[in-house]
Design a protein around this motif. Structure first.
Motif, PDB file in Angstrom:
ATOM      1  N   SER A 307       0.830  -1.214   0.000  1.00  0.00           N
ATOM      2  CA  SER A 307       0.000   0.000   0.000  1.00  0.00           C
ATOM      3  C   SER A 307       0.861   1.259   0.000  1.00  0.00           C
ATOM      4  CB  SER A 307      -0.926  -0.005   1.216  1.00  0.00           C
ATOM      5  OG  SER A 307      -1.800  -1.113   1.192  1.00  0.00           O
ATOM      6  N   ILE A 308       1.911   1.256   0.824  1.00  0.00           N
ATOM      7  CA  ILE A 308       2.809   2.415   0.865  1.00  0.00           C
ATOM      8  C   ILE A 308       3.495   2.604  -0.481  1.00  0.00           C
ATOM      9  CG2 ILE A 308       4.969   3.275   1.849  1.00  0.00           C
ATOM     10  CD1 ILE A 308       4.136   2.149   4.512  1.00  0.00           C
ATOM     11  N   LEU A 309       3.943   1.505  -1.068  1.00  0.00           N
ATOM     12  CA  LEU A 309       4.619   1.581  -2.365  1.00  0.00           C
ATOM     13  C   LEU A 309       3.670   2.086  -3.448  1.00  0.00           C
ATOM     14  CD1 LEU A 309       7.254   1.071  -3.823  1.00  0.00           C
ATOM     15  CD2 LEU A 309       6.630  -1.330  -4.055  1.00  0.00           C
ATOM     16  N   ASN A 323      10.500   4.778 -13.928  1.00  0.00           N
ATOM     17  CA  ASN A 323      10.942   5.085 -12.566  1.00  0.00           C
ATOM     18  C   ASN A 323      10.399   4.071 -11.561  1.00  0.00           C
ATOM     19  OD1 ASN A 323      12.414   7.358 -13.319  1.00  0.00           O
ATOM     20  ND2 ASN A 323      10.634   8.707 -13.157  1.00  0.00           N
ATOM     21  N   VAL A 324       9.161   3.636 -11.775  1.00  0.00           N
ATOM     22  CA  VAL A 324       8.603   2.584 -10.917  1.00  0.00           C
ATOM     23  C   VAL A 324       9.438   1.313 -11.045  1.00  0.00           C
ATOM     24  CG1 VAL A 324       6.580   1.166 -10.432  1.00  0.00           C
ATOM     25  CG2 VAL A 324       6.278   3.551 -11.108  1.00  0.00           C
ATOM     26  N   ALA A 325       9.825   0.993 -12.281  1.00  0.00           N
ATOM     27  CA  ALA A 325      10.651  -0.199 -12.507  1.00  0.00           C
ATOM     28  C   ALA A 325      12.011  -0.065 -11.828  1.00  0.00           C
ATOM     29  CB  ALA A 325      10.823  -0.426 -14.010  1.00  0.00           C
ATOM     30  N   SER A 358       8.991  -1.453 -18.936  1.00  0.00           N
ATOM     31  CA  SER A 358      10.035  -0.613 -18.334  1.00  0.00           C
ATOM     32  C   SER A 358      11.126  -1.461 -17.687  1.00  0.00           C
ATOM     33  CB  SER A 358       9.408   0.318 -17.293  1.00  0.00           C
ATOM     34  OG  SER A 358       8.463   1.177 -17.897  1.00  0.00           O
ATOM     35  N   PHE A 359      10.749  -2.620 -17.126  1.00  0.00           N
ATOM     36  CA  PHE A 359      11.762  -3.542 -16.613  1.00  0.00           C
ATOM     37  C   PHE A 359      12.781  -3.874 -17.705  1.00  0.00           C
ATOM     38  CE2 PHE A 359       9.040  -5.416 -13.010  1.00  0.00           C
ATOM     39  CZ  PHE A 359       9.767  -4.735 -12.055  1.00  0.00           C
TER      40      PHE A 359
END
Length: 447
Positions: A307-309, A323-325, A358-359
């Protein structure tokens, strides 16, 4: 009747020299058996004059020799404080452009570590409340806001020195005592009022308050931690009182990218790192904080971390998928798997396809093996209940590659410094396709 009873008592003959000798021996023995030995003969003023010539570490060692010596040194510490004005003056930055050299900073930090030992040992019989009162007195003297000559808070080492002092004093304390310490210090300087203002306002509006909060919490509570357990405890104390959205905001405030004392709230929503070094600078601390919270399972569950992520990567706006990747790769397999599985279970296939694409790009940019991506895909597929969703996911990944390549071809300006993005994207698609073919025809290729 005894006639001797009526005669005057005659004093037995005795040598004056022997009497003096006996008195001297008795006095010497009394001094030896005393609590301070020969040191107790001296008047208090002279004792303090002698103690003034001792080093701080010597004083701290003397405090654990006896109760009487501890009381003496405690009196000396109170009446002639080791935290003198010249030392406080030296820890504050007096030059906006040139901070203190690293050698001098190291010397000051070691000095405050020794002062912490002295405080810890000389107040060992005091209650927690009394000890915290002394700690807050030191904090008041070292606050940059109370120093008229501190020109650059970012380069000032006063809070770093106080952080080392604090962690030395409270080393070995119970969690409940450390919690009281956190509450006492934060209430003493009223910093929670600024925290409430910042987390309930639009990011970047109160940039000065944000910088002060980041500096204080990191230098006093977090950066001086000697173990993961300690860091997890203090980070939990900072985050737990707030709702999930504010927790994500605080994590970014503490560990997000910063330039010139200003947190770059929108940087990850608009730009991607140019290289691995910038990627580590932007995401390294954030990933480390999330790993620590994930490890501290007595306070944080897997759902909490996910949830925090999720809140973190959508605040203040949606992050770019690359950026998430980057962040997920640095967070490690455990957190990444939980995050992707959560999205798969909730049917967020478009997001998953963007992250998967993106990965591949991140792996190509940083020369990582795409085997990592295939492992993540396997976890995603296993989390999906039916084959229809799995097929939709794979189709969505390839469609995402196509859309990104077309967008790069149409909209990217070579003068923007992103001329290599097309190369990375096409290479990522090529390498990803190779891996899928190898996986699909593994039995045939191994013959």
């Amino acid at each position: 009747m005894d006639i001797k009873a009526f005669l005057p008592c005659k004093k037995p003959r005795r040598s004056n020299r022997l009497e003096v000798k006996e008195k001297h021996c008795a006095k010497t023995e009394e001094i030896k058996q005393g609590q301070l030995g020969y040191f107790s003969i001296l008047p208090l003023e002279l004792k303090f004059c002698i103690l003034k010539y001792l080093r701080v570490e010597d004083l701290s060692i003397l405090t654990i020799t006896s109760k009487a010596m501890r009381n003496l040194i405690e009196g000396y510490r109170v009446l002639m404080p080791a935290l003198q004005k010249d030392l406080v003056h030296r820890v504050h930055s007096q030059n906006k452009k040139q901070p203190l050299p690293l050698e001098k900073q190291s010397e000051l930090i070691k000095r405050f570590h020794k002062l912490g030992l002295l405080m810890k040992r000389s107040t060992c019989l005091y209650s927690t409340k009394d000890r915290l009162r002394y700690v807050n007195d030191v904090l008041s003297k070292m606050m940059c806001s109370n120093a008229s000559h501190c020109d650059n808070v970012a380069h000032c080492v006063s809070m770093t020195c106080f952080g080392r002092f604090l962690h030395t004093v409270i080393a070995g304390w119970d969690d409940c005592e450390c919690q009281r310490t956190y509450e006492s210090i934060t209430s003493h300087i009223c910093i929670m009022r600024n925290v409430k203002l910042v987390v309930n306002s639009k990011p970047g509006i109160h940039s000065k308050a944000e910088s002060e909060i980041r500096t204080f919490f990191r230098r006093v509570f977090l950066d001086n931690c000697q173990s993961m357990q300690d860091k997890a405890f203090w980070l939990t104390q900072i985050l737990k009182p707030w709702p999930m959205v504010q927790q994500a905001r605080l994590i970014f405030l503490l560990y997000g990218p910063e330039v010139d004392e200003e947190v770059l709230w929108y940087e990850l929503c608009e730009n991607t790192p140019f290289n691995a070094e910038q990627s580590a600078k932007h995401f390294g601390d954030l990933a480390n904080a999330l790993q620590i919270l994930n490890w501290y399972q007595q306070e944080w569950s897997s759902d909490d971390i996910v949830s925090i992520l999720d809140e973190l990567t959508s605040s203040p706006e949606e992050w770019l998928a690359e950026n998430v990747a980057h962040l997920l790769i640095l967070c490690g397999d455990t957190i990444t798997t939980k995050m992707l599985a959560s999205k798969a279970i909730n049917g967020r296939i478009i997001e998953l396809s963007g992250i998967t694409t993106s990965f591949c790009v991140v792996c190509v940019k940083n020369s990582f093996s795409l085997s990592y991506v295939l492992v993540m895909i396997q976890h995603i597929v296993q989390a999906m209940d039916n084959s229809k969703d799995r097929l939709q996911f794979f189709n969505s990944v390839m469609d995402m590659f196509k859309e990104l390549i077309l967008d790069l071809h149409e909209f990217v300006d070579p003068e923007d410094g992103h001329e290599n993005d097309m190369y990375y994207m096409v290479t990522a698609l090529s390498e990803f396709t190779k891996k899928l073919i190898q996986m699909a025809f593994k039995a045939t290729l191994s013959v």
